[in-house]
Design a protein around this motif. Sequence first.
Motif, PDB file in Angstrom:
ATOM      1  N   ARG A   1       0.814  -1.211   0.000  1.00 24.34           N
ATOM      2  CA  ARG A   1       0.000   0.000   0.000  1.00 24.34           C
ATOM      3  C   ARG A   1       0.845   1.258   0.000  1.00 24.34           C
ATOM      4  NH1 ARG A   1      -3.682   1.592   5.112  1.00 24.34           N
ATOM      5  NH2 ARG A   1      -1.642   2.287   5.847  1.00 24.34           N
TER       6      ARG A   1
ATOM      7  N   GLU B   1       1.402   3.723  -3.385  1.00 26.25           N
ATOM      8  CA  GLU B   1       0.862   5.082  -3.329  1.00 26.25           C
ATOM      9  C   GLU B   1       1.972   6.113  -3.498  1.00 26.25           C
ATOM     10  OE1 GLU B   1      -1.543   5.649   0.126  1.00 26.25           O
ATOM     11  OE2 GLU B   1      -3.031   4.165  -0.499  1.00 26.25           O
TER      12      GLU B   1
ATOM     13  N   GLU C   1      -3.104  12.612  -4.279  1.00 32.36           N
ATOM     14  CA  GLU C   1      -3.194  11.558  -3.265  1.00 32.36           C
ATOM     15  C   GLU C   1      -4.502  10.777  -3.396  1.00 32.36           C
ATOM     16  OE1 GLU C   1      -2.905  11.000   1.613  1.00 32.36           O
ATOM     17  OE2 GLU C   1      -2.685  12.980   0.693  1.00 32.36           O
ATOM     18  N   THR C   2      -5.605  11.494  -3.681  1.00 35.22           N
ATOM     19  CA  THR C   2      -6.903  10.830  -3.839  1.00 35.22           C
ATOM     20  C   THR C   2      -6.884   9.867  -5.016  1.00 35.22           C
ATOM     21  OG1 THR C   2      -8.043  12.741  -2.890  1.00 35.22           O
ATOM     22  CG2 THR C   2      -9.372  11.202  -4.187  1.00 35.22           C
TER      23      THR C   2
ATOM     24  N   LYS D   1      -4.744   6.740  -4.181  1.00 29.91           N
ATOM     25  CA  LYS D   1      -5.442   5.784  -3.314  1.00 29.91           C
ATOM     26  C   LYS D   1      -6.516   5.030  -4.085  1.00 29.91           C
ATOM     27  CE  LYS D   1      -4.668   8.279   1.037  1.00 29.91           C
ATOM     28  NZ  LYS D   1      -3.881   7.214   1.676  1.00 29.91           N
TER      29      LYS D   1
ATOM     30  N   ARG E   1      -4.844   2.429  -6.221  1.00 32.27           N
ATOM     31  CA  ARG E   1      -4.382   1.311  -5.396  1.00 32.27           C
ATOM     32  C   ARG E   1      -5.530   0.396  -5.017  1.00 32.27           C
ATOM     33  NH1 ARG E   1      -5.658   0.268  -0.082  1.00 32.27           N
ATOM     34  NH2 ARG E   1      -5.346   2.467   0.427  1.00 32.27           N
ATOM     35  N   ARG E   2      -6.689   0.983  -4.672  1.00 32.59           N
ATOM     36  CA  ARG E   2      -7.846   0.152  -4.326  1.00 32.59           C
ATOM     37  C   ARG E   2      -8.338  -0.644  -5.537  1.00 32.59           C
ATOM     38  NH1 ARG E   2      -9.137   4.702  -0.929  1.00 32.59           N
ATOM     39  NH2 ARG E   2     -10.279   5.670  -2.666  1.00 32.59           N
TER      40      ARG E   2
END
Length: 234
Positions: free
Chosen positions: A166, A170, A179-180, A183, A186-187
């Motif tokens: 993770r 990121e 950053e949003t 993430k 990554r999800r």
Amino acid sequence: MILDAARAAASKLFTAEFRTVFFKTIGITLLALAALWFGLHQAFDALALPWIDALLPGFPSWAGWLSLIAAILAGIGLALGLALLIAPVTAVIAGLFLDDVAELVERSDYPNDRPGRAVPTIPALIMSLKFFGIVVLGNLFALLLLLVPGVNIGAFFVVNGYLLGREFFEFAAMRFRTETEAKALRRKYAGTVFMAGLVIAAFLAVPLLNLLTPLFAAAMMVHLHKMVSVREGA
């Protein structure tokens, strides 16, 4: 995809550029641990030894022997403690140089792509401390599971695979995305990122080689993010 990213990262580890970053990281780590050793040793001399002398005021020879034994035991304890801290402290220090690693990979392997943006020093330090904290907490949890036969090794890999995957994915994504967005990406590829994290966890499990873990992980996730971005058409 994951093995390709791992092989590409491993091929860079012992190049001259990576060695330079590694030696800087290790040098700062050793200086930090030496300063910690000196501070703790001075604190022990200032606090513990007078307490022993005061405990046996009528037996100065006994107090002297107890002080000597306590100092030896404290030195051994400090040495063991600092040895255990080498890897995590190296991880924190290496966090300040992850952008250097990413830039080396991007420049050598993706020269025609748009270069990423370096994370500013303060956010990079915060990210390193955050990474250190969650890895320590995760491994404390894994240590508790050592009491449960058959799950201890699995717990180490699951906890570290998730956390390492993770954080480092990121990091690589945030050089090109907010950053949003990082993430969210990554999800979307959570399974792939977790499997890549397991590879990093296996790297982390090898003594001495684990000092290179942050550099290997950063390089590997740069490659993985590039591969994922191609799939996304970005």
